[in-house]
Write an enzyme that holds these catalytic residues in place. Structure first.
Site, mmCIF file in Angstrom:
data_model
loop_
_atom_site.group_PDB
_atom_site.id
_atom_site.type_symbol
_atom_site.label_atom_id
_atom_site.label_comp_id
_atom_site.label_asym_id
_atom_site.label_seq_id
_atom_site.Cartn_x
_atom_site.Cartn_y
_atom_site.Cartn_z
ATOM 1 N N SER A 23 43.817 53.996 44.915
ATOM 2 C CA SER A 23 45.056 54.251 44.475
ATOM 3 C C SER A 23 45.012 53.978 42.836
ATOM 4 C CB SER A 23 46.132 53.230 44.840
ATOM 5 O OG SER A 23 45.654 51.701 44.564
ATOM 6 N N GLY A 26 42.006 54.734 39.607
ATOM 7 C CA GLY A 26 40.646 55.034 40.077
ATOM 8 C C GLY A 26 41.151 56.369 40.952
ATOM 9 N N SER A 144 41.266 44.225 30.660
ATOM 10 C CA SER A 144 42.614 44.453 30.330
ATOM 11 C C SER A 144 43.078 43.965 29.069
ATOM 12 C CB SER A 144 43.376 43.566 31.426
ATOM 13 O OG SER A 144 44.436 43.076 30.998
ATOM 14 N N TYR A 157 43.657 35.265 35.251
ATOM 15 C CA TYR A 157 43.770 36.555 35.151
ATOM 16 C C TYR A 157 42.843 37.191 33.929
ATOM 17 C CZ TYR A 157 44.706 41.586 34.930
ATOM 18 O OH TYR A 157 44.606 43.126 34.611
HETATM 19 N N1 LIG Z 1 48.492 48.619 35.935
HETATM 20 C C1 LIG Z 1 48.158 47.990 34.976
HETATM 21 O O1 LIG Z 1 48.936 47.599 34.235
HETATM 22 C C2 LIG Z 1 46.756 47.255 34.513
HETATM 23 C C3 LIG Z 1 46.700 46.668 33.226
HETATM 24 C C4 LIG Z 1 45.204 46.055 32.830
HETATM 25 C C5 LIG Z 1 44.269 46.287 33.861
HETATM 26 N N2 LIG Z 1 44.374 46.750 34.928
HETATM 27 C C6 LIG Z 1 43.164 46.923 35.841
HETATM 28 O O2 LIG Z 1 43.075 48.104 36.230
HETATM 29 C C7 LIG Z 1 42.342 47.936 37.500
HETATM 30 C C8 LIG Z 1 43.164 49.064 38.459
HETATM 31 O O3 LIG Z 1 44.481 48.795 38.552
HETATM 32 P P1 LIG Z 1 45.561 49.680 39.108
HETATM 33 O O4 LIG Z 1 46.779 49.522 38.480
HETATM 34 O O5 LIG Z 1 44.960 51.101 39.294
HETATM 35 O O6 LIG Z 1 45.860 49.108 40.370
HETATM 36 P P2 LIG Z 1 45.554 49.458 42.122
HETATM 37 O O7 LIG Z 1 46.762 50.688 42.068
HETATM 38 O O8 LIG Z 1 46.190 48.121 42.744
HETATM 39 O O9 LIG Z 1 44.150 49.942 42.187
HETATM 40 C C9 LIG Z 1 43.173 48.960 42.335
HETATM 41 C C10 LIG Z 1 42.163 49.568 43.153
HETATM 42 O O10 LIG Z 1 41.206 48.829 43.844
HETATM 43 C C11 LIG Z 1 41.226 48.591 45.085
HETATM 44 N N3 LIG Z 1 40.734 47.281 45.311
HETATM 45 C C12 LIG Z 1 41.113 46.069 44.709
HETATM 46 N N4 LIG Z 1 40.476 45.029 45.038
HETATM 47 C C13 LIG Z 1 39.137 45.689 45.785
HETATM 48 C C14 LIG Z 1 38.335 44.860 46.176
HETATM 49 N N5 LIG Z 1 38.059 43.665 46.122
HETATM 50 N N6 LIG Z 1 37.215 45.674 46.628
HETATM 51 C C15 LIG Z 1 37.212 46.945 46.734
HETATM 52 N N7 LIG Z 1 38.560 47.594 46.023
HETATM 53 C C16 LIG Z 1 39.469 46.980 45.765
HETATM 54 C C17 LIG Z 1 42.439 48.643 45.606
HETATM 55 O O11 LIG Z 1 42.756 48.971 47.039
HETATM 56 P P3 LIG Z 1 42.923 47.942 47.865
HETATM 57 O O12 LIG Z 1 43.756 46.977 47.548
HETATM 58 O O13 LIG Z 1 43.271 48.475 49.216
HETATM 59 O O14 LIG Z 1 41.441 47.264 48.148
HETATM 60 C C18 LIG Z 1 42.810 50.136 44.803
HETATM 61 O O15 LIG Z 1 42.072 51.153 45.239
HETATM 62 C C19 LIG Z 1 42.402 46.562 38.131
HETATM 63 O O16 LIG Z 1 41.090 46.065 37.863
HETATM 64 C C20 LIG Z 1 43.657 45.997 37.158
HETATM 65 O O17 LIG Z 1 43.238 44.522 37.184
HETATM 66 C C21 LIG Z 1 45.636 47.169 35.286
#
Ligand SMILES: NC(=O)c1ccc[n+]([C@@H]2O[C@H](COP(=O)([O-])OP(=O)(O)OC[C@H]3O[C@@H](n4cnc5c(N)ncnc54)[C@H](OP(=O)(O)O)[C@@H]3O)[C@@H](O)[C@H]2O)c1
Length: 254
Positions: A23, A26, A144, A157
């Protein structure tokens, strides 16, 4: 998806592993790669989300269930990557979780969970997959803007992402002799659905409205905007290593 893409697309012949690819950023990156002719292996912990992503991406995608912070899962992932791809041209580690709590209410459990999933997981995932990386491969980690800002309710975090930012530099230095670059994409507020995983709908909407209002560009970013930056670091930034690239509407810079 046309067969033609696999031979003439921007990423034709490339083999890419996206840890946390079911999701958000990724998955957006996987879509872009598949459209450009690459083969992609995505991971995630939740079977249903992973299956849906695999169905959408089609036959050039492989989906492997596993927790990137659990050693046996990462070892199994390395075996599967070797069997599917042999060598890998890019590794994008997007897996990570949010965790909101005011400093004085942050529990040891939440602290340990954030550091384990957001810092320890990527560290050992890279360690186990490095032997499979082709010469010239790019690794992209996901930090982040919280790692350089003092944002309320995000202290643990932010610390986990600051640790990852530091690892980006150290791994970049140590992997340079192998011809591997290591960089980080550094998202600001991106509307990926991650907030809704932690907060009730109304609270998530309020938080998003606040983030957009405070941002210099007056909006949140999209997963596709992060994907473009990740792919730039993975493939095009051939004279860049140890760096992080903010995708934040200028929020951490101006
Ligand atoms: N969205 C934002 O505003 C934002 C801002 C700064 C940084 N980030 C960082 O960006 C990254 C991606 O975020 P996103 O917004 O795309 O969130 P997301 O939609 O929740 O995507 C995270 C992905 O990683 C997987 N995942 C989480 N923990 C995992 C684990 N321990 N092992 C394997 N897979 C795992 C999730 O699937 P499952 O939960 O099913 O495992 C999902 O596929 C994260 O590291 C987040 O901290 C996001």
């Amino acid at each position: 998806m046309t067969e033609n893409n696999t031979t003439t697309g921007r990423y034709a012949g490339k083999k890419v592993v996206i840890v946390g690819g079911s999701s958000g950023f990724g998955l957006a990156t996987a879509r872009e790669l598949i459209a450009g002719g690459a083969r992609v292996l995505i991971t995630g912990r939740t079977r249903a989300t992973l299956d849906a992503a695999r169905a959408e991406l089609g036959e050039r995608a492989v989906a492997v269930r596993g927790d990137a912070s659990v050693t046996v899962d990462v070892e199994a992932l390395a075996d599967r990557v070797k069997a599917e791809f042999g060598t890998v041209d890019a590794l994008y580690v997007s897996a990570g979780i949010n965790g909101f709590a005011p400093f004085e209410a942050t529990s040891e459990e939440l602290f340990d969970k954030l550091l384990t999933i957001n810092a320890r997981g990527p560290y050992f995932t890279v360690q186990k997959l490095v032997p499979l990386l082709a010469e010239g491969a790019g690794i992209v980690l996901t930090t982040s803007v919280a790692n350089v800002l003092g944002i309320p309710a995000l202290s643990a975090y932010a610390a986990s992402k600051a640790a990852l930012r530091s690892m980006t530099r150290s791994l970049a230095r140590e992997l340079l002799p192998r011809g591997v670059r290591v960089n980080a994409v550094t998202p600001g507020p991106i509307d990926s659905g991650i907030l809704e995983k932690d907060l009730p709908k109304e609270a998530a909407e309020q938080t998003k409205a606040g983030m957009a209002a405070e941002n210099p560009m007056g909006r949140m970013g999209t997963p596709e905007e992060v994907a473009k930056a990740a792919l730039f670091l993975a493939f095009d930034a051939t004279y860049t290593t140890g760096a992080e690239l903010p995708v934040d509407g200028g929020g951490s810079q101006i």
